[in-house]
Structures are given as C-alpha cells and as structure tokens.
Design an enzyme around this catalytic site. Sequence first.
Site, PDB file in Angstrom:
ATOM      1  N   ARG A 137     -32.622  39.160  -2.990  1.00 41.58           N
ATOM      2  CA  ARG A 137     -32.425  38.036  -3.913  1.00 41.58           C
ATOM      3  C   ARG A 137     -33.126  36.816  -3.335  1.00 41.58           C
ATOM      4  O   ARG A 137     -32.785  36.360  -2.238  1.00 41.58           O
ATOM      5  CB  ARG A 137     -30.934  37.711  -4.072  1.00 41.58           C
ATOM      6  CG  ARG A 137     -30.050  38.889  -4.467  1.00 41.58           C
ATOM      7  CD  ARG A 137     -29.999  39.097  -5.969  1.00 41.58           C
ATOM      8  NE  ARG A 137     -29.371  40.363  -6.303  1.00 41.58           N
ATOM      9  CZ  ARG A 137     -28.141  40.486  -6.809  1.00 41.58           C
ATOM     10  NH1 ARG A 137     -27.411  39.409  -7.052  1.00 41.58           N
ATOM     11  NH2 ARG A 137     -27.647  41.686  -7.096  1.00 41.58           N
ATOM     12  N   GLU A 144     -32.782  33.768  -3.486  1.00 42.85           N
ATOM     13  CA  GLU A 144     -31.988  32.570  -3.740  1.00 42.85           C
ATOM     14  C   GLU A 144     -32.451  31.489  -2.774  1.00 42.85           C
ATOM     15  O   GLU A 144     -32.538  31.718  -1.583  1.00 42.85           O
ATOM     16  CB  GLU A 144     -30.506  32.877  -3.529  1.00 42.85           C
ATOM     17  CG  GLU A 144     -30.162  34.205  -4.159  1.00 42.85           C
ATOM     18  CD  GLU A 144     -28.691  34.393  -4.472  1.00 42.85           C
ATOM     19  OE1 GLU A 144     -28.072  33.444  -4.949  1.00 42.85           O
ATOM     20  OE2 GLU A 144     -28.201  35.501  -4.267  1.00 42.85           O
ATOM     21  N   ARG A 162     -22.409  32.306   2.419  1.00 44.96           N
ATOM     22  CA  ARG A 162     -22.029  33.515   1.674  1.00 44.96           C
ATOM     23  C   ARG A 162     -23.220  34.269   1.099  1.00 44.96           C
ATOM     24  O   ARG A 162     -23.043  35.295   0.455  1.00 44.96           O
ATOM     25  CB  ARG A 162     -21.132  33.121   0.514  1.00 44.96           C
ATOM     26  CG  ARG A 162     -19.695  33.085   0.906  1.00 44.96           C
ATOM     27  CD  ARG A 162     -18.830  32.989  -0.288  1.00 44.96           C
ATOM     28  NE  ARG A 162     -18.532  31.598  -0.589  1.00 44.96           N
ATOM     29  CZ  ARG A 162     -17.819  31.220  -1.639  1.00 44.96           C
ATOM     30  NH1 ARG A 162     -17.394  32.108  -2.497  1.00 44.96           N
ATOM     31  NH2 ARG A 162     -17.566  29.957  -1.842  1.00 44.96           N
ATOM     32  N   HIS A 163     -24.421  33.714   1.257  1.00 48.14           N
ATOM     33  CA  HIS A 163     -25.606  34.330   0.648  1.00 48.14           C
ATOM     34  C   HIS A 163     -26.616  34.780   1.698  1.00 48.14           C
ATOM     35  O   HIS A 163     -26.893  34.062   2.653  1.00 48.14           O
ATOM     36  CB  HIS A 163     -26.294  33.342  -0.292  1.00 48.14           C
ATOM     37  CG  HIS A 163     -25.512  33.089  -1.539  1.00 48.14           C
ATOM     38  ND1 HIS A 163     -24.574  32.106  -1.616  1.00 48.14           N
ATOM     39  CD2 HIS A 163     -25.536  33.706  -2.734  1.00 48.14           C
ATOM     40  CE1 HIS A 163     -24.024  32.123  -2.831  1.00 48.14           C
ATOM     41  NE2 HIS A 163     -24.593  33.089  -3.529  1.00 48.14           N
ATOM     42  N   GLU A 178     -16.037  36.293  -4.403  1.00 46.34           N
ATOM     43  CA  GLU A 178     -16.458  37.478  -5.159  1.00 46.34           C
ATOM     44  C   GLU A 178     -17.013  38.525  -4.197  1.00 46.34           C
ATOM     45  O   GLU A 178     -17.856  38.231  -3.372  1.00 46.34           O
ATOM     46  CB  GLU A 178     -17.545  37.073  -6.165  1.00 46.34           C
ATOM     47  CG  GLU A 178     -18.161  38.267  -6.856  1.00 46.34           C
ATOM     48  CD  GLU A 178     -19.445  37.928  -7.606  1.00 46.34           C
ATOM     49  OE1 GLU A 178     -19.630  36.766  -8.042  1.00 46.34           O
ATOM     50  OE2 GLU A 178     -20.281  38.838  -7.741  1.00 46.34           O
ATOM     51  N   SER A 209     -19.244  42.937  -8.543  1.00 48.57           N
ATOM     52  CA  SER A 209     -19.318  42.785  -9.995  1.00 48.57           C
ATOM     53  C   SER A 209     -19.515  44.153 -10.612  1.00 48.57           C
ATOM     54  O   SER A 209     -20.201  45.002 -10.045  1.00 48.57           O
ATOM     55  CB  SER A 209     -20.497  41.895 -10.399  1.00 48.57           C
ATOM     56  OG  SER A 209     -20.198  40.546 -10.155  1.00 48.57           O
ATOM     57  N   ARG A 225     -20.206  40.996   2.296  1.00 46.44           N
ATOM     58  CA  ARG A 225     -19.119  40.151   1.779  1.00 46.44           C
ATOM     59  C   ARG A 225     -17.762  40.778   2.075  1.00 46.44           C
ATOM     60  O   ARG A 225     -16.827  40.092   2.465  1.00 46.44           O
ATOM     61  CB  ARG A 225     -19.255  39.989   0.261  1.00 46.44           C
ATOM     62  CG  ARG A 225     -20.383  39.101  -0.172  1.00 46.44           C
ATOM     63  CD  ARG A 225     -19.901  37.688  -0.522  1.00 46.44           C
ATOM     64  NE  ARG A 225     -21.026  36.894  -0.944  1.00 46.44           N
ATOM     65  CZ  ARG A 225     -21.331  36.637  -2.212  1.00 46.44           C
ATOM     66  NH1 ARG A 225     -20.551  37.113  -3.178  1.00 46.44           N
ATOM     67  NH2 ARG A 225     -22.373  35.905  -2.512  1.00 46.44           N
TER      68      ARG A 225
HETATM   69  O1  4AD Z   1     -22.790  40.311  -8.782  1.00 46.16           O
HETATM   70  P1  4AD Z   1     -24.092  41.013  -8.544  1.00 46.16           P
HETATM   71  O2  4AD Z   1     -25.319  40.223  -8.724  1.00 46.16           O
HETATM   72  O3  4AD Z   1     -24.064  42.273  -9.490  1.00 46.16           O
HETATM   73  C1  4AD Z   1     -25.013  43.282  -9.572  1.00 46.16           C
HETATM   74  O4  4AD Z   1     -25.938  43.387  -8.801  1.00 46.16           O
HETATM   75  C2  4AD Z   1     -24.740  44.288 -10.625  1.00 46.16           C
HETATM   76  N1  4AD Z   1     -25.950  45.099 -10.862  1.00 46.16           N
HETATM   77  C3  4AD Z   1     -23.588  45.138 -10.202  1.00 46.16           C
HETATM   78  C4  4AD Z   1     -23.154  46.110 -11.252  1.00 46.16           C
HETATM   79  O5  4AD Z   1     -23.083  47.300 -11.003  1.00 46.16           O
HETATM   80  N2  4AD Z   1     -22.832  45.624 -12.408  1.00 46.16           N
HETATM   81  O6  4AD Z   1     -24.066  41.617  -7.085  1.00 46.16           O
HETATM   82  C5  4AD Z   1     -23.063  42.505  -6.678  1.00 46.16           C
HETATM   83  C6  4AD Z   1     -22.393  42.036  -5.390  1.00 46.16           C
HETATM   84  C7  4AD Z   1     -21.734  40.664  -5.467  1.00 46.16           C
HETATM   85  O7  4AD Z   1     -20.435  40.733  -5.972  1.00 46.16           O
HETATM   86  C8  4AD Z   1     -21.752  40.237  -4.023  1.00 46.16           C
HETATM   87  O8  4AD Z   1     -20.698  40.817  -3.294  1.00 46.16           O
HETATM   88  C9  4AD Z   1     -23.050  40.829  -3.509  1.00 46.16           C
HETATM   89  O9  4AD Z   1     -23.391  41.887  -4.380  1.00 46.16           O
HETATM   90  N3  4AD Z   1     -24.117  39.839  -3.486  1.00 46.16           N
HETATM   91  C10 4AD Z   1     -24.560  39.219  -2.376  1.00 46.16           C
HETATM   92  N4  4AD Z   1     -24.198  39.321  -1.095  1.00 46.16           N
HETATM   93  C11 4AD Z   1     -24.846  38.550  -0.191  1.00 46.16           C
HETATM   94  N5  4AD Z   1     -25.847  37.704  -0.525  1.00 46.16           N
HETATM   95  C12 4AD Z   1     -26.259  37.566  -1.802  1.00 46.16           C
HETATM   96  N6  4AD Z   1     -27.252  36.742  -2.085  1.00 46.16           N
HETATM   97  C13 4AD Z   1     -25.604  38.349  -2.788  1.00 46.16           C
HETATM   98  N7  4AD Z   1     -25.750  38.475  -4.140  1.00 46.16           N
HETATM   99  C14 4AD Z   1     -24.845  39.391  -4.529  1.00 46.16           C
HETATM  100 MG    MG Z   2     -21.595  38.982  -9.620  1.00 46.80          MG
END
Ligand code: 4AD
Ligand code: MG
Length: 429
Positions: free
Chosen positions: A211, A213, A219-220, A352, A355, A403
Amino acid sequence: MERNFTGDLRNLPDGTNVIIMGWAQEIRSLKNLVFVVIRDSTGQVQATFKRENFSNMDQLSTLSRESVIRVEGKLNLQSKSKAGFEVEASSINVINVSESPLPLGIIDPVEADFETRLNNRFLDLRKPVKGSIFRIKSSMLWGIREYLHQQNFIEVQTPKIVAAATEGGADLFPVEYFEKEAYLNQSPQLYKEILIASGIDRVFEVGPAFRAEEHNTVRHLNEFTSVDIEMGFSDHHSAMSMLENAVKKGIENVLKTNSSDLQALGLKIESPKVPFPRISYEECRKIASSNGVEIPFGEDLSVEALKFVGEKFHDFYFIVDWPSSLRPFYTMPKEEDDRYTNSYDLQYREKEITSGAQRVHNPDLLTKRFMEKGLKPENFEFYIKAFRYGMPPHAGWGLGLERLLMILLDLQNIREATLFPRDRTRIVP
Ligand code: 4AD
Ligand code: MG
C-alpha cells in the site's frame, strides 16, 4: 554439528558433557576465573573458565562481545549462579570474532532510538524479547493455518505483480513491467474470488500486500502480511465465524507453544471467547453521538468514535453492516436496503484488524458497482469474466497479521511486529 541448546540444559543430568554454540554476550574476568555468558536462540548460560585449565586466559578475557563461540564442558546443576546452573568449561573455540564497538548494545539497560535499532536490526533482534515477538508471530500463523486446513481450505499463491487495482485505485505502487505499466498488489482480493469460480471453493493465502500510503503512522506499513480467505457457497455470517475461530486458534497455539516468550514480554493472555459481539455501523454512530462525537451517515468511524465503542465492547468485536459508500466495489449490498452492505470489520478496541464481506456474485450487479465507484469495468474484464460462467455466492476476509500481533502483544508501533519494516522513508535494510 553436535550441539546442546541452553534452553534444554536444566533437564539434563548433572555432570553431563555439553557443547554450547552461540554468542559471547558478556565476559567478566576475575583473578583466576573468567565468566562468559553464552546466548543462543533458546536462552543463555554462564560458562566458567578456571585459569589452571587454560593457557590462553588473557586472550579469553579480551574476547569481544558478540563473538561466535563454541564451548564444551560439564554441566553443573548445583551452581550458585542466579540461573542455578552453569557450564564448567573444558574448551573454547572462537568461531568468528565480532568487531567492536557494537553499533547497538544487546544488553544495555536503555534501548537505543528506533532508527538506530532498525538500521542495525540483526543486532536488535538478538535481544531475547525481540526474538519472542517473532516466535509468537510464527505460532500464531501456524495455529491459523492449522485451523483453516482442518476446515478444508487450501493454501494458495497469487500474483503480486498485477494490472489492476483491488481496493479502489488509490495507494498503488507502479512497477515497470517491460512495455507495460503494472502495480504491486494491494490485496489478493480479485484472484481469490477468481479461484472461487475455478471450483476450488475454499482458499487462503498468506502473503505480502503493498500500500503506497503516504502517511507514516504507528499502525501503517507500506508492505504488510495479509492473511486472506475466500469461501464459496457462503455469506458474511459464515466468514465471520471462520474468522473469530481462526483468531482464537491462533492465540491458543501461542498459549500452548510460547509460555516463556509471553513471560519474557511480561504478558498474560487468555483465549478469547467466541462468538465476538456484532455491533452495526449505525449502533456505533449512536454510541459515538451519545458521547458527543457526531459521525455523518456514510463517513468512516473516527478513532475518537471507536474509542467509545471499544470501551463498551472490548476486546474483540465486529462492526457489521457498513454503508456502501465506504466499501469497495466487490462488496454485496444488503438485499433489503442497498445503502448498506453485508460487510464487517474485526476490531480490537479502537483498532481495525480485519475487513471482510460477502461479495457480489452477479456479473451485472458487479459491473454496476464498478460504475458507481467511478471505475472502468473494461479494466477489470479478466475478473468480471470469471463471474459469467457460474460463480457461486462467496465471502471472505483479509487480516493484517502485524496488526493482530500488535494488539495481542500490546506493541506501541507496528514496526515492532515486522522484521524489516517498509515505511514512507525506509527501504533498507
Ligand atoms: O481493510 P483492507 O484494506 O481490506 C482488504 O484488503 C480486503 N481485500 C479484505 C477482504 O477480504 N475484504 O485490509 C485488510 C487488513 C486491515 O484490516 C488491516 O488489518 C491490514 O489489512 N492493513 C494494514 N496493515 C498494516 N499496514 C497497512 N497499511 C494496512 N492496510 C491494511
Ligand atoms: Mg479495512
């Protein structure tokens, strides 16, 4: 190489001849004695060298810390040392001398700043409590994998170099791919759904997700480990139950395997009770509002709002029925009211962790959802095609492994749960 681990010494008979290999953590010289504390992956032990047995005592007393050594000697379980056991050394081989000074102390009482620690991560990880974090991470994942296997999931590997965005277009890392532009994948989402159409109808994947970001937060990460599942002939309710049980089994495997690691970290953890509470997005808005935090419909729940929800439903709970505007195109709208979706987040207090959702399985509805989100269906033809020739209803989730570890071990920064974190400014080491 024949070798004994320090962690096993206590259970051997007194007087056993042992061979220890590891790092010279501390060297203390007295007049007729030298003490060397040797550390290996399982613990540490003090070795005692008596001058009368060694001609090269002076060399030994100037040995640099963190050199790699092999010590042979007799196990003494009657020792007056703090640990209650030691090795009376009969020989030492210095296998590899460490340079000094060390860029980072292993047993310094005050921790170096985070940058110095990460720049010298191989040394930072020699601290036993850091090793504990990653042993626990491994056991947690092992427990989750074992559970998913028992539930007839198979582990799959999908491409990380992809042509289309998964989570809506933002935060993508472009990659030069010969004549084409490609991206690092944000999530295995589209591929795990395509696999449902392939007839393998229970899949999971543990792999990196990328990602881009921009913000640097505790947390990221820009690369994290995503534990994903997708299950056919199923809805969000069964996917949620799979999730809470997978988390429970992961934690139970840690409790079974890592009691000394948990002790080293000063943590007492219990197996969570399932099912976790389910609270709707609307209920969360009400709880926030009654505490003076107004969240307009369709907007994300702020950390401030989630703190109030977390106080009420700690520790693990689901937030369900999110509005369509907040969820990606693949999320199934509610049959009775399409402003809401069959979706959920797993939370731990205000954080979170996962998801997930039931997905759209009708290709026409899917195309419509792409357009509503301002995306071009033609860019996703490879994906939509899989929905046209018999796609079962399906659901799944993506869990951020770091996480989960962060909340379980009460780590203040997600980088502590990552061996070599990738963030806004760091790609080395
Ligand atoms: O919530 P996210 O973006 O959801 C998906 O990727 C969907 N495709 C999942 C699905 O099956 N519907 O990412 C899922 C999880 C988040 O809840 C978080 O725990 C983690 O991935 N996550 C990160 N962890 C660390 N750094 C980041 N930048 C993260 N972005 C998401
Ligand atoms: Mg999410």
